[in-house]
Design an enzyme around this catalytic site. Structure first.
Site, mmCIF file in Angstrom:
data_model
loop_
_atom_site.group_PDB
_atom_site.id
_atom_site.type_symbol
_atom_site.label_atom_id
_atom_site.label_comp_id
_atom_site.label_asym_id
_atom_site.label_seq_id
_atom_site.Cartn_x
_atom_site.Cartn_y
_atom_site.Cartn_z
ATOM 1 N N ASP A 65 7.663 17.882 -2.216
ATOM 2 C CA ASP A 65 6.333 17.440 -1.807
ATOM 3 C C ASP A 65 6.314 17.227 -0.297
ATOM 4 O OD1 ASP A 65 3.887 16.076 -1.359
ATOM 5 O OD2 ASP A 65 3.933 15.270 -3.389
ATOM 6 N N SER A 115 -2.013 16.766 -2.745
ATOM 7 C CA SER A 115 -1.007 17.080 -3.760
ATOM 8 C C SER A 115 -1.606 17.328 -5.136
ATOM 9 C CB SER A 115 0.015 15.940 -3.854
ATOM 10 O OG SER A 115 0.763 15.845 -2.659
ATOM 11 N N SER A 178 1.753 15.166 -8.092
ATOM 12 C CA SER A 178 2.631 16.333 -8.215
ATOM 13 C C SER A 178 3.115 16.556 -9.643
ATOM 14 C CB SER A 178 3.816 16.208 -7.249
ATOM 15 O OG SER A 178 3.371 16.174 -5.911
ATOM 16 N N GLU A 239 12.728 -6.155 -15.393
ATOM 17 C CA GLU A 239 13.629 -6.155 -14.244
ATOM 18 C C GLU A 239 13.205 -7.125 -13.157
ATOM 19 O OE1 GLU A 239 15.558 -2.830 -11.179
ATOM 20 O OE2 GLU A 239 13.902 -2.305 -12.507
ATOM 21 N N ASP A 343 7.227 13.774 1.151
ATOM 22 C CA ASP A 343 5.905 13.475 1.689
ATOM 23 C C ASP A 343 5.781 12.075 2.281
ATOM 24 O OD1 ASP A 343 2.992 14.455 1.651
ATOM 25 O OD2 ASP A 343 2.802 12.591 0.546
ATOM 26 N N HIS A 347 4.411 10.832 6.005
ATOM 27 C CA HIS A 347 3.198 10.024 6.174
ATOM 28 C C HIS A 347 3.459 8.785 7.024
ATOM 29 C CE1 HIS A 347 0.285 12.221 3.911
ATOM 30 N NE2 HIS A 347 0.924 12.133 2.765
ATOM 31 N N HIS A 385 2.469 21.430 0.061
ATOM 32 C CA HIS A 385 1.775 21.521 1.355
ATOM 33 C C HIS A 385 2.762 21.167 2.454
ATOM 34 C CE1 HIS A 385 1.847 17.149 1.427
ATOM 35 N NE2 HIS A 385 1.338 17.156 0.203
#
Length: 537
Positions: A65, A115, A178, A239, A343, A347, A385
């Site tokens: 991605d 995406s 994705s 968790e 990705d 970003h 992309h």
């Protein structure tokens, strides 16, 4: 002074300035024989290349991605430099694939894609509207009532209908765009849970992505983040103290997924994943609470422990044989998608994180190849992309990927060889750029300088690469629409709408080094190498 002596003097000064000696250049590369032999070898390989025109029993799709061409190049050099080389001469595993094409990434309504629309293209075979999943371009973002009648099916869904085992592994939440296009059909990629649905969506009967993960497609292996979206709001997270689920409905979607499935297991931590007995598992879901890949490879010591653990498992022939046997019983063929969120580093403007993820992603590709055969498995590596990430700046051979150019800007200040066109790294102090040095730029949290200030760096609009190996891999050639990826993979495997493709399986496929089904669990090992969101800290 003659011209060549002047040039030599300048180059020597540059080497001194960047702390680089002539020894950085391999001596053999200065001899034309080196390049002539290298060219002849590549030419022989090209002349010997014979397309495998048989049916693909198995399909592997590796999706980086945000992995644009510049990211591939920079990661390739980083990989070499991590091994003590200059880096430029290094090859990623994906570089060795015999067939390469380009993919046009635009969506029907946007020059710069996202995406969701891109995933719909390469997974379902049709171009779509920005922000929509699993729907044709007749649908509209945020408008639930445009969903019905415009649904399209993914290759994963069609592979399962054809009797193949199918799996998804991802660093992000499994509900992220994705992987979600493999099973979801929704007018808004952000409808992760029912709490995210608009009143209009609820009124018209649209379902959230988490619900669709459980109800739309019968998926054998699901590994990734997004446990948060699967648990009811009153259910404590196993968790993290003080955290609960996000689903307003009281149904526990994980328990719902387990119901009615033979030999199904759910795990949420590394220990339980290690204890999974391959002989008794036909369905496996591993879910981390994280909604996205917030724990990067470069900052996560657990990844190194997982690497050591998987190497140990790989050395155990008995364990590998058990995996092969159990999944061979499950199915004689499979389809699997593995998504890596390169990705997010881009970003954030954090190049070191993005490039390290890319190198780890390539290790996952290598593991996938080790556990399958090119005789019967079509492996495709591509991206959805690119990003506005550039790599250049008059760097000498072997210059660190995250280092500085040996030139100065017009403001007489240094700059890095990797830069962004926009993003959070935009910096101006007293009307000019701040001074940077290699110590600063090598920090994992350093935000690379950007030309335009934005809170989050944007995607790019240029083509991305498609790398292919195995049966019918030669179909990936030239410059193609991104939607072509799904068509080529479906045709290679003779699944709908190409179930009459008349291709035969390679006659030597049954003598391949590993049983086809084994790769589905092998990708769990690849996940431990590069995809870590499913594991507990």
């Amino acid at each position: 002074m003659t011209a060549w002596r002047c040039t030599l003097a300048v180059r020597l000064l540059l080497c001194v300035a960047v702390g680089q000696s002539w020894s950085a250049f391999p001596a053999e590369e200065q001899d034309p024989t080196f390049w002539n032999l290298k060219g002849k070898k590549a030419l022989r390989q090209a002349l010997d290349l014979q397309p495998n025109v048989h049916q693909a029993k198995n399909l592997l799709l590796f999706l980086g991605d945000g992995m644009g061409i510049s990211t591939v190049t920079a990661a390739r050099i980083l990989k070499g430099q991590m091994a003590g080389k200059t880096g430029e001469e290094t090859s990623l595993i994906m570089d060795t694939f015999p067939y390469v094409a380009f993919s046009k990434t635009y969506s029907v309504d946007q020059q710069m894609p996202d995406s969701a629309a891109t995933a719909t293209a390469y997974l379902c075979g049709v171009k779509a509207i920005y922000g929509t999943l699993g729907l044709s371009a007749a649908a509209r973002r945020n408008q639930c009532n445009t969903t019905f009648g415009n649904e399209v099916q993914s290759v994963l869904h069609r592979a399962r209908a054809a009797g193949k085992s199918v799996g998804i592994v991802t660093t992000a939440q499994v509900q992220h765009a994705s992987p979600a296009a493999s099973y979801s059909r929704t007018a808004n990629r952000d409808w992760y849970s029912d709490v995210d649905l608009t009143p209009e969506a609820k009124q018209h009967g649209c379902r959230d992505i988490a619900y669709q993960l459980v109800h739309n497609t019968d998926i054998n292996v699901i590994l990734g983040g997004g446990r948060y979206y699967m648990l009811p709001v009153e259910t404590p997270d196993p968790e993290y103290n003080g955290y609960t689920g996000a689903w307003l409905d009281k149904t526990n979607l994980i328990e719902k997924w387990l119901q009615g499935k033979k030999n199904a297991r759910y795990v949420w931590n590394r220990r339980d994943l290690e204890l999974v007995d391959e002989d008794d598992v036909e369905y496996l879901m591993g879910k981390d609470r994280r909604t996205c890949a917030t724990s990067w490879t470069v900052t996560r010591p657990l990844t190194r422990r997982c690497q050591r653990w998987w190497r140990k498992q790989s050395r155990s022939s008995a364990r590998t044989q058990r995996a092969s046997t159990s999944l061979w019983k499950m199915s004689t063929s499979f389809y699997c998608t593995l998504c890596c969120e390169i990705d997010h580093g881009h970003h954030d403007g954090k190049v070191k994180l993005a490039l390290t993820e890319t190198v780890q992603f390539d290790l996952a590709v290598e593991k996938g190849l080790e556990m399958t055969s090119a005789l019967d498995t079509l492996t495709v590596v591509t991206a959805d992309h690119s990003h506005v990430f550039t790599f250049g700046g008059y760097s000498p051979r072997g210059n660190p990927v995250l280092g500085l150019s040996d030139k100065l800007g017009l403001d007489q200040k240094p700059f890095t060889t990797v830069l962004y066109g926009n993003g959070p790294g935009f910096q101006v102090e007293n009307g000019t750029r701040p001074v940077v040095n290699s110590v600063m730029t090598n920090d994992k949290n350093y935000k690379q300088q950007a030309a335009v200030p934005l809170g989050s760096e944007t995607h790019g609009s240029e083509d991305v690469a498609i790398f292919a190996r195995g049966p019918m891999a030669h179909l990936f050639h030239g410059v193609q629409e991104q939607s072509y990826v799904a068509h080529a993979m479906a045709f290679a495997a003779c699944i709908e709408p190409y179930d009459n493709c008349l291709l035969e399986v390679h006659p030597d496929a049954n003598r391949a080094p590993s049983a086809p089904g084994s790769a589905l669990l092998a990708l769990m090992g690849a996940l431990l190498l590069s995809l870590h969101a499913v594991l507990a800290a």
